[in-house]
Design an enzyme around this catalytic site. Structure first.
Site, PDB file in Angstrom:
ATOM      1  N   SER A 290       0.753  -1.190  -0.223  1.00  8.61           N
ATOM      2  CA  SER A 290      -0.362  -0.220   0.103  1.00  8.61           C
ATOM      3  C   SER A 290       1.177   1.370  -0.301  1.00  8.61           C
ATOM      4  CB  SER A 290      -0.636   0.164   1.257  1.00  8.61           C
ATOM      5  OG  SER A 290      -0.252  -0.437   2.184  1.00  8.61           O
ATOM      6  N   GLU A 291       1.962   1.446   0.653  1.00  2.00           N
ATOM      7  CA  GLU A 291       2.867   2.153   0.924  1.00  2.00           C
ATOM      8  C   GLU A 291       4.726   1.735   1.171  1.00  2.00           C
ATOM      9  OE1 GLU A 291      -1.126   4.446   1.458  1.00  2.00           O
ATOM     10  OE2 GLU A 291       0.098   3.375   2.824  1.00  2.00           O
ATOM     11  N   THR A 292       5.463   2.774   0.240  1.00  2.00           N
ATOM     12  CA  THR A 292       6.650   2.814   0.023  1.00  2.00           C
ATOM     13  C   THR A 292       7.840   3.929   0.418  1.00  2.00           C
ATOM     14  OG1 THR A 292       6.902   0.856  -1.713  1.00  2.00           O
ATOM     15  CG2 THR A 292       9.097   1.485  -1.278  1.00  2.00           C
TER      16      THR A 292
END
Length: 543
Positions: A290-292
């Site tokens: 979902s996020e990096t």
């Protein structure tokens, strides 16, 4: 050693661990030295500089002092780098020989250049607290050692070392044939130009291709930046060492949970200097989480780091679980314990409080850089219900109605009447635009009062069309904006209030997010997001 000794020898001086390399003399070699001295020069003293002896790494055992070898052994040490107090240039000598001890005391009081009494008092206080001080130092030294070891491994075609046994410095050698003599000269010239300060081998009696590298007095962030600069200096046959520039460390964590394989997974790419937005986006797509997060040097030197956050399709100015997870990771890298740091994100500087729980787990809490604001008018209940596969009469409870709020990212908050209804949510993409794109694309944060955990205030699900499976297991930025909806529809009383929001249970990734709000004169004056995180994997990525 036998060839160097004679009956006239009065003193043999050794260092263990050695100052330049951090490598200790094996106990057997020390015992053999004492035996040779008793045979050849029995009146001589053996002086062993043991400044770094207690500066072991993490849980590594501390070597025995050389004093146990006999009455003719003198141990010397100092506060210096071992205790993390280089400004206190105070050392000491210990001997079991009473006559020599008396001579040393007299010499001390007759020394013209001596330390001020204030320094001695500070040193005494530090020594009285040596156990906790050295405990913290060993953790920090270990973190620096691990980062340095990773740098040596990443450049093993070009450099080699002997891992230090203790201390704050090590020696690295430029390999042959990767570096001929002219390449060694170019390395030092490039190091000076890049600000990567290294001590040449000639300074401590070694060959030119050996240099001393310090890691014990720097923060881990500075160790990483110095290593990146050193990468830029590595050359082979006169060409830039591109491979080293392309290898970057990453860590994945599960956030808003205390156990692995729950919560919201996050990838954090360290040493992201030099990556442009397109490269970061490509890496985020590759991780497909979902996020990096990409960690960069802070623009304000008083802050810990600057973060750029990407989901698989776009950059975000702010996100909750990346902030919590990265704060926990950076605190762990910096040596753990309890810390206060500031992270720079697209919404501004974000103060964070962190606390280590063990080597892999930690807790973080961050203050919102921007209090939530209403972001427009939500669609009607019927349109929203259709997009979620619910009935219109299942939308709303206890005065809550659909609304749009943002604390950096806009969300449509959809209150539903029951846990049963929230479990039946089935997003319909053919109706999604009409329900959640009136003011630009807006994820849907669906929540109800009924919960699975007795300590939770709300049960929630987050639906985001661009995510695999259309659902997010834990969304800190949404919970941050939820504070606005709370103050609008169910305002708490004066003071500070904590609300635990459970999310991700339907996905098999249970998450617990703590929202803290501070109310004064019926207005929201402060809000914070908190939770736990646990490290899962570590590795490197070539870019």
């Amino acid at each position: 050693m036998r060839a160097a000794l004679s009956p006239r020898t009065g003193l043999v001086s050794l260092a263990s661990p050695q100052n330049a390399s951090g490598v200790a003399i094996p106990p057997l070699a020390l015992r053999e030295t004492v035996a040779l001295m008793q045979e050849i020069c029995p009146a001589a003293y053996l002086l062993v500089d043991e400044t770094y002896r207690e500066a072991a790494y993490a849980e590594d055992p501390i070597a025995e002092t050389a004093l146990a070898l006999g009455p003719k052994v003198i141990s010397v040490s100092s506060l210096s780098k071992c205790h993390g107090a280089p400004g206190l240039r105070i050392g000491w000598a210990i001997t079991r020989d009473p006559d020599l001890r008396r001579q040393l005391v007299v010499a001390k009081f007759n020394t013209i250049i001596s330390c001020p009494r204030v320094d001695e008092a500070l040193a005494l206080k530090l020594i009285e607290r040596r156990a906790p001080v050295l405990g913290e130092r060993r953790v920090l030294l270990d973190a620096g050692l691990q980062r340095t070891a990773a740098w040596v491994r990443a450049n093993s075609d070009f450099v080699e070392w002997v891992r230090p046994d203790a201390g704050a410095v090590c020696c690295v050698r430029l390999r042959k044939p990767a570096f001929d003599d002219s390449a060694v000269t170019r390395f030092y010239d490039a190091a000076a130009a890049k600000g990567a300060r290294v001590a040449k081998g000639a300074w401590f009696g070694d060959e030119a291709r050996v240099f001393r590298l310090g890691f014990g007095l720097l923060s881990i962030g500075r160790v990483r930046r110095r290593a990146r600069r050193a990468d830029c200096c590595l050359e082979r046959d006169g060409n830039s060492r591109r491979e080293a520039l392309m290898r970057r460390r990453f860590v994945t964590l599960d956030v808003f949970t205390a156990r692995r394989f729950a919560g919201n997974p996050l990838a954090v790419v360290l040493e992201a200097d030099g990556l442009d937005a397109d490269a970061m986006q490509a890496i985020a797509r590759e991780f497909n989480l979902s996020e990096t997060v990409f960690v960069l040097p802070a623009q304000n030197p008083a802050h810990r780091a600057r973060l750029r956050i990407f989901n698989p399709v776009a950059e975000l100015p702010f996100a909750g679980h990346p902030t919590v997870g990265t704060a926990v990771l950076l605190s762990r890298i910096d040596g753990g314990g309890t810390r206060e740091i500031v992270l720079e994100e697209g919404v501004g500087p974000i103060p964070c409080s962190t606390a280590s729980l063990d080597h892999e787990r930690g807790r973080a809490r961050f203050q919102l850089a921007r209090l939530p604001e209403e972001a427009g008018e939500a669609a009607d209940a019927e349109t929203i219900a259709t997009a979620l596969g619910l009935q219109p009469n299942e939308i709303g409870f206890d005065g809550f109605r659909p609304s749009l709020w943002s604390a950096g990212i806009s969300f449509t908050f959809v209150p539903v009447r029951s846990l049963a209804a929230i479990r039946r949510c089935a997003p319909r993409l053919d109706h999604w635009e009409a329900a959640f794109s009136r003011h630009g694309r807006s994820p849907a944060f669906v929540f109800c009062r009924q919960t699975l955990e007795p300590s939770s205030a709300f049960h929630a699900r987050m639906f985001v069309p661009h995510l695999a499976g259309y659902e997010d297991p834990a969304t800190g930025s949404a919970v941050a904006a939820l504070a606005g909806a709370l103050l609008c529809f169910a305002p708490p009383g004066e003071g500070e209030h904590d609300f635990v929001i459970e999310q991700g249970y339907e996905m098999g990734r249970p998450s617990l997010i703590t929202l803290s709000v501070t109310v004064h004169d019926r207005a929201l004056v402060g809000a914070a997001i908190g939770g736990e995180a646990v490290a899962v994997t570590e590795g490197t990525i070539d870019t």
